[in-house]
Each structure stands twice: as structure tokens, then as C-alpha cells.
Write a protein that holds these residues in place. Structure first.
Motif, PDB file in Angstrom:
ATOM      1  N   PRO A  37     -13.763 -16.650  25.905  1.00 18.42           N
ATOM      2  CA  PRO A  37     -14.878 -16.052  25.160  1.00 18.42           C
ATOM      3  C   PRO A  37     -15.809 -17.090  24.562  1.00 18.42           C
ATOM      4  O   PRO A  37     -15.385 -18.194  24.197  1.00 18.42           O
ATOM      5  N   GLN A  38     -17.062 -16.747  24.487  1.00 17.15           N
ATOM      6  CA  GLN A  38     -18.034 -17.595  23.795  1.00 17.15           C
ATOM      7  C   GLN A  38     -17.833 -17.506  22.280  1.00 17.15           C
ATOM      8  O   GLN A  38     -18.085 -18.449  21.556  1.00 17.15           O
ATOM      9  N   LEU A  39     -17.336 -16.356  21.833  1.00 17.37           N
ATOM     10  CA  LEU A  39     -17.005 -16.147  20.430  1.00 17.37           C
ATOM     11  C   LEU A  39     -15.791 -15.229  20.351  1.00 17.37           C
ATOM     12  O   LEU A  39     -15.745 -14.212  21.044  1.00 17.37           O
ATOM     13  N   CYS A  40     -14.828 -15.588  19.521  1.00 17.17           N
ATOM     14  CA  CYS A  40     -13.676 -14.719  19.277  1.00 17.17           C
ATOM     15  C   CYS A  40     -13.500 -14.585  17.766  1.00 17.17           C
ATOM     16  O   CYS A  40     -13.339 -15.589  17.062  1.00 17.17           O
ATOM     17  N   VAL A  41     -13.577 -13.356  17.289  1.00 21.35           N
ATOM     18  CA  VAL A  41     -13.346 -13.061  15.875  1.00 21.35           C
ATOM     19  C   VAL A  41     -12.077 -12.218  15.786  1.00 21.35           C
ATOM     20  O   VAL A  41     -12.019 -11.125  16.344  1.00 21.35           O
ATOM     21  N   LEU A  42     -11.056 -12.732  15.125  1.00 18.62           N
ATOM     22  CA  LEU A  42      -9.807 -11.998  14.932  1.00 18.62           C
ATOM     23  C   LEU A  42      -9.610 -11.769  13.440  1.00 18.62           C
ATOM     24  O   LEU A  42      -9.504 -12.725  12.670  1.00 18.62           O
ATOM     25  N   ILE A  43      -9.591 -10.501  13.031  1.00 16.17           N
ATOM     26  CA  ILE A  43      -9.423 -10.137  11.625  1.00 16.17           C
ATOM     27  C   ILE A  43      -8.137  -9.337  11.477  1.00 16.17           C
ATOM     28  O   ILE A  43      -7.949  -8.319  12.148  1.00 16.17           O
ATOM     29  N   LEU A  44      -7.241  -9.789  10.620  1.00 14.77           N
ATOM     30  CA  LEU A  44      -5.966  -9.129  10.386  1.00 14.77           C
ATOM     31  C   LEU A  44      -5.927  -8.620   8.952  1.00 14.77           C
ATOM     32  O   LEU A  44      -5.857  -9.401   8.000  1.00 14.77           O
ATOM     33  N   ASP A  45      -6.002  -7.301   8.802  1.00 16.42           N
ATOM     34  CA  ASP A  45      -5.936  -6.687   7.480  1.00 16.42           C
ATOM     35  C   ASP A  45      -4.507  -6.217   7.249  1.00 16.42           C
ATOM     36  O   ASP A  45      -4.168  -5.041   7.409  1.00 16.42           O
ATOM     37  N   VAL A  46      -3.644  -7.162   6.894  1.00 15.31           N
ATOM     38  CA  VAL A  46      -2.213  -6.894   6.744  1.00 15.31           C
ATOM     39  C   VAL A  46      -1.663  -7.633   5.530  1.00 15.31           C
ATOM     40  O   VAL A  46      -2.220  -8.630   5.079  1.00 15.31           O
ATOM     41  N   CYS A  47      -0.557  -7.123   5.028  1.00 20.81           N
ATOM     42  CA  CYS A  47       0.208  -7.897   4.051  1.00 20.81           C
ATOM     43  C   CYS A  47       0.822  -9.095   4.755  1.00 20.81           C
ATOM     44  O   CYS A  47       1.243  -9.002   5.905  1.00 20.81           O
ATOM     45  N   ARG A  48       0.904 -10.219   4.059  1.00 21.52           N
ATOM     46  CA  ARG A  48       1.481 -11.424   4.660  1.00 21.52           C
ATOM     47  C   ARG A  48       2.686 -11.909   3.854  1.00 21.52           C
ATOM     48  O   ARG A  48       3.006 -13.106   3.846  1.00 21.52           O
ATOM     49  N   LEU A  49       3.338 -10.964   3.171  1.00 19.87           N
ATOM     50  CA  LEU A  49       4.571 -11.305   2.471  1.00 19.87           C
ATOM     51  C   LEU A  49       5.605 -11.757   3.491  1.00 19.87           C
ATOM     52  O   LEU A  49       5.721 -11.185   4.578  1.00 19.87           O
ATOM     53  N   ASN A  50       6.346 -12.770   3.176  1.00 19.86           N
ATOM     54  CA  ASN A  50       7.313 -13.325   4.123  1.00 19.86           C
ATOM     55  C   ASN A  50       8.439 -12.335   4.419  1.00 19.86           C
ATOM     56  O   ASN A  50       9.016 -11.743   3.500  1.00 19.86           O
ATOM     57  N   LEU A  51       8.733 -12.148   5.690  1.00 19.03           N
ATOM     58  CA  LEU A  51       9.848 -11.308   6.088  1.00 19.03           C
ATOM     59  C   LEU A  51      11.158 -11.974   5.658  1.00 19.03           C
ATOM     60  O   LEU A  51      11.273 -13.206   5.660  1.00 19.03           O
ATOM     61  N   ASP A  52      12.120 -11.164   5.332  1.00 19.33           N
ATOM     62  CA  ASP A  52      13.385 -11.692   4.821  1.00 19.33           C
ATOM     63  C   ASP A  52      14.206 -12.320   5.950  1.00 19.33           C
ATOM     64  O   ASP A  52      14.476 -11.687   6.974  1.00 19.33           O
ATOM     65  N   ARG A  53      14.589 -13.561   5.737  1.00 15.49           N
ATOM     66  CA  ARG A  53      15.329 -14.296   6.770  1.00 15.49           C
ATOM     67  C   ARG A  53      16.754 -13.749   6.958  1.00 15.49           C
ATOM     68  O   ARG A  53      17.270 -13.720   8.080  1.00 15.49           O
ATOM     69  N   VAL A  54      17.357 -13.285   5.884  1.00 14.56           N
ATOM     70  CA  VAL A  54      18.752 -12.824   5.942  1.00 14.56           C
ATOM     71  C   VAL A  54      18.867 -11.532   6.728  1.00 14.56           C
ATOM     72  O   VAL A  54      19.771 -11.355   7.556  1.00 14.56           O
ATOM     73  N   THR A  55      17.951 -10.578   6.471  1.00 14.95           N
ATOM     74  CA  THR A  55      18.045  -9.276   7.123  1.00 14.95           C
ATOM     75  C   THR A  55      17.365  -9.233   8.490  1.00 14.95           C
ATOM     76  O   THR A  55      17.469  -8.236   9.207  1.00 14.95           O
ATOM     77  N   ASN A  56      16.667 -10.311   8.857  1.00 20.44           N
ATOM     78  CA  ASN A  56      15.984 -10.359  10.161  1.00 20.44           C
ATOM     79  C   ASN A  56      16.309 -11.648  10.907  1.00 20.44           C
ATOM     80  O   ASN A  56      15.416 -12.410  11.291  1.00 20.44           O
ATOM     81  N   PRO A  57      17.585 -11.925  11.136  1.00 21.20           N
ATOM     82  CA  PRO A  57      17.975 -13.210  11.744  1.00 21.20           C
ATOM     83  C   PRO A  57      17.452 -13.383  13.163  1.00 21.20           C
ATOM     84  O   PRO A  57      17.106 -14.502  13.565  1.00 21.20           O
TER      85      PRO A  57
END
Length: 353
Positions: free
Chosen positions: A194-214
Motif C-alpha cells: 500500500p501507498q498508505l496503511c492506517v491501522l487503528i485499534l480501539d481496544v483495551c491493552r491490559l496485559n493478558l494473564d500469563r498464569v491463566t493463558n500459558p
């Protein structure tokens, strides 16, 4: 006395700083055909031409007043096509349901369609299906195009990645098959150069839990790399390890503030004002501004920082060439639109228009 003799030095000096676009508007008002492409001083060319054609200082000043009321759209580039891919996940099977993503995508779709974009909306999909659709759509986007990609839904941080969670995502023991990453989207989009790429993420970015998502954390070494082509603007509605907010505004009610919690009731979803998330509300408000994309996002982020719930967006930029969402396309839009519809046929949650 001629035009040039009647202008003060200040008026003459001001005219020398006119942009090519403003000079073209004034020339058009005067009924003159002037090419300003081969000069670094379009204002000087304009004044000399008006002077030779016998226009008076009073007529010139009238042209200036009339030109100030004409909205000029700056063209930075003519891409082959402009395609917007708008993704919304809100009807989750295990995670909490969200109120605004689908409505926000519809609001964005209407605005971007008016700017000449082919719009692809993808709503409430499993991660595997979303990956399939994205891969097929990017294959049909011609090289040298503009790609505008937006995602709203549940998300989470995974080391330096952002995970976009599919509607089938469980509450724990999340695996790579339950989500896609920002790297995956960037990798797929880069294939159409692409000549231009705009990626917008409207999401929470709280870290996923490492223990429950190994399993998810164990997969980090295998995540997709990506390269950028030309101009990339990556925007997150909030900074790393922070939440993004749905600030609902219900018709016949007041906007929710920091101290009030609102629980959606039956029938409320039909009464939510479009553009309800803080980020999309600011974005849709600013899309009418004649600005290059980087400056546009700066304005949006400033508005979001001053919203009801304090939220600090993040912008990452690669490439410095100015590009605008207003830039006109030069390719065969009808053919591209037809191909998009053909490759997405059969996906009930995907609409192309």
C-alpha cells in the motif's frame, strides 16, 4: 494605475506566500486558465497575470474575499484505490458483550464511503474466519492503494503485541486460534504494497494473564513478523497496559461520567447515539477536516485525551510523506469492488459496498 502599482508592499508580500491551491481558486474566480505547476512562486505568477489582464486592485481584493469562502481540498497523491476494512466484535460468547463496536463501524463506514473508500465491514466473527476474510480481501487490493483498517472489540496485551479477541474467545486458557495480532494484520496488508496503511485499534491493552493463558505466552516466539511499505500509521486508542472506554450516550438521557455505571437494558441498543466510543466519536468528528492523516490523528488523539474518561491514545508512524483520506483515486473502482464482493461471498458477517 495598474494592479501591482496599487497594492501595498504587505499585500504583495502576502500574495507571494499563497499556495498553489489558493492561486488556482482565485484564477478560476477571475476566469483565467493559469498553470502553476512549474513555478515555486504561484502567487507572483497570479498577480502578474491579473495585472496584464487589466484587473484592478479592488477586483483582486474581491477575489480574495470570495476565495476565503471556498473550501479547498489539498491533493497529496492519487492512489490506485482506497479500501476501508472495518472490524467489529461485540457479541461475545464467553466474554462480556460490548455495546458500541458495530455501531461505531457503521458510523465510520458512512463517513469513509463519502470520502471515496470501498468499505468492507466484518462483524462478530471467529478468529479463524476473520483471518480468512482479511487474507482474501488484501489479495484483491491493488498495489499503490490506501488501506484504512479499524478494529473495535475485546483485546489484550501480549508482551509487545496487541491481541484482538474473536467472539469465541474463552475467559482463560486463550490460544493463538482465539485471536489475531496487530502483527498479523500488518503482515497481510503489506502484501498489497500500500501507498498508505492506517491501522487503528480501539481496544483495551491490559496485559493478558500469563498464569491463566500459558499456551498464548508460549506461542510468542512464533508470532508473525511484518514489514512496512511506504507510509504506515498505527494508532491505538489507549496506551499499553491501559483500558479503552465505551462512553455511552443514550437518547433522552445524559452522558455517563466517571462516577456512574450504566447497565444496558432491553431496547437500549437501538437508542445508542452513533459514534459512542470515545475514540470513534472523536475520529468521526474530525474526518471532515482537510488535513493529512498524521495531523488528523494528532487532532483526534488530543480530543480523546480531553474526553470524559481519561484515555491516552498512541500513534506510531513510519514514513513522512503526507497523505490525505480525501486524496482522489486513479484506478477502476468498480472492478475492484466487484472482486471484493466475489471473494467475500458466503461470509454472512461480511458486507462490501
Amino acid at each position: 494605475m495598474s494592479l501591482l502599482q496599487n497594492l501595498s508592499y504587505k499585500e504583495y508580500h502576502t500574495a507571494l506566500g499563497f499556495s498553489k491551491e489558493k492561486c488556482e481558486v482565485i484564477a478560476d474566480l477571475a476566469g483565467l486558465k493559469i498553470s502553476f505547476n512549474d513555478t515555486k512562486k504561484p502567487g507572483e505568477v497570479l498577480l502578474k497575470t491579473l495585472d496584464r489582464r487589466g484587473y484592478s486592485a479592488e477586483q483582486y481584493k474581491n477575489f480574495l474575499v470570495a476565495a476565503s469562502q471556498v473550501k479547498t481540498i489539498v491533493t497529496y497523491y492519487r492512489p490506485e484505490s482506497k479500501v476501508a476494512i472495518l472490524i467489529a466484535n461485540d457479541r461475545y460468547q464467553h466474554l462480556s458483550k460490548l455495546a458500541t463496536p458495530s455501531i461505531d463501524c457503521d458510523s465510520l463506514a458512512a463517513n469513509l464511503k463519502n470520502l471515496g473508500f470501498i468499505v468492507v465491514t466484518i462483524k462478530n466473527t471467529h478468529s479463524r474466519e476473520l483471518k480468512e476474510i482479511l487474507s482474501k480481501v488484501f489479495q484483491e487490493i491493488p498495489d499503490d492503494s490506501y488501506c484504512f483498517i479499524f478494529y473495535a472489540g475485546h483485546g489484550g496485551g501480549l508482551c509487545n503485541l496487541t491481541c484482538l479477541l474473536g467472539i469465541e474467545c474463552p475467559t482463560e486458557d486463550i490460544g493463538t486460534d482465539h485471536c489475531i495480532t496487530d502483527n498479523f494484520i500488518l503482515s497481510e496488508s503489506a502484501k498489497c504494497k500500500p501507498q498508505l496503511c492506517v491501522l487503528i485499534l480501539d481496544v483495551c491493552r491490559l496485559n493478558l494473564d500469563r498464569v491463566t493463558n500459558p499456551k498464548l505466552f508460549a506461542s510468542v516466539p512464533d508470532t508473525v513478523d511484518y514489514t512496512t511499505h511506504s507510509n504506515l500509521l498505527l494508532a491505538y486508542s489507549t496506551q499499553s497496559s491501559h483500558a479503552a472506554y465505551e462512553v455511552l450516550q443514550i437518547e433522552c438521557s445524559t452522558t455517563i461520567d466517571d462516577n456512574v455505571t450504566y447497565e444496558l437494558k432491553t431496547g437500549d441498543s437501538a437508542r445508542i447515539v452513533p459514534g459512542s466510543s470515545q475514540y470513534v466519536n472523536a475520529l468521526c468528528t474530525r474526518l471532515g477536516d482537510d488535513l493529512d492523516v498524521s495531523s488528523l490523528l494528532d487532532k483526534v488523539h488530543g480530543d480523546v485525551e480531553n474526553s470524559i474518561r481519561k484515555q491516552k491514545p498512541l500513534k506510531i508512524q513510519s514514513g513522512v510523506a503526507k497523505r490525505s483520506l480525501y486524496d482522489p483515486v486513479k484506478g477502476d473502482v468498480a472492478t475492484i469492488l466487484t472482486k471484493m464482493k466475489e471473494v467475500t461471498e458466503g461470509y454472512e458477517n461480511c458486507v462490501v459496498y
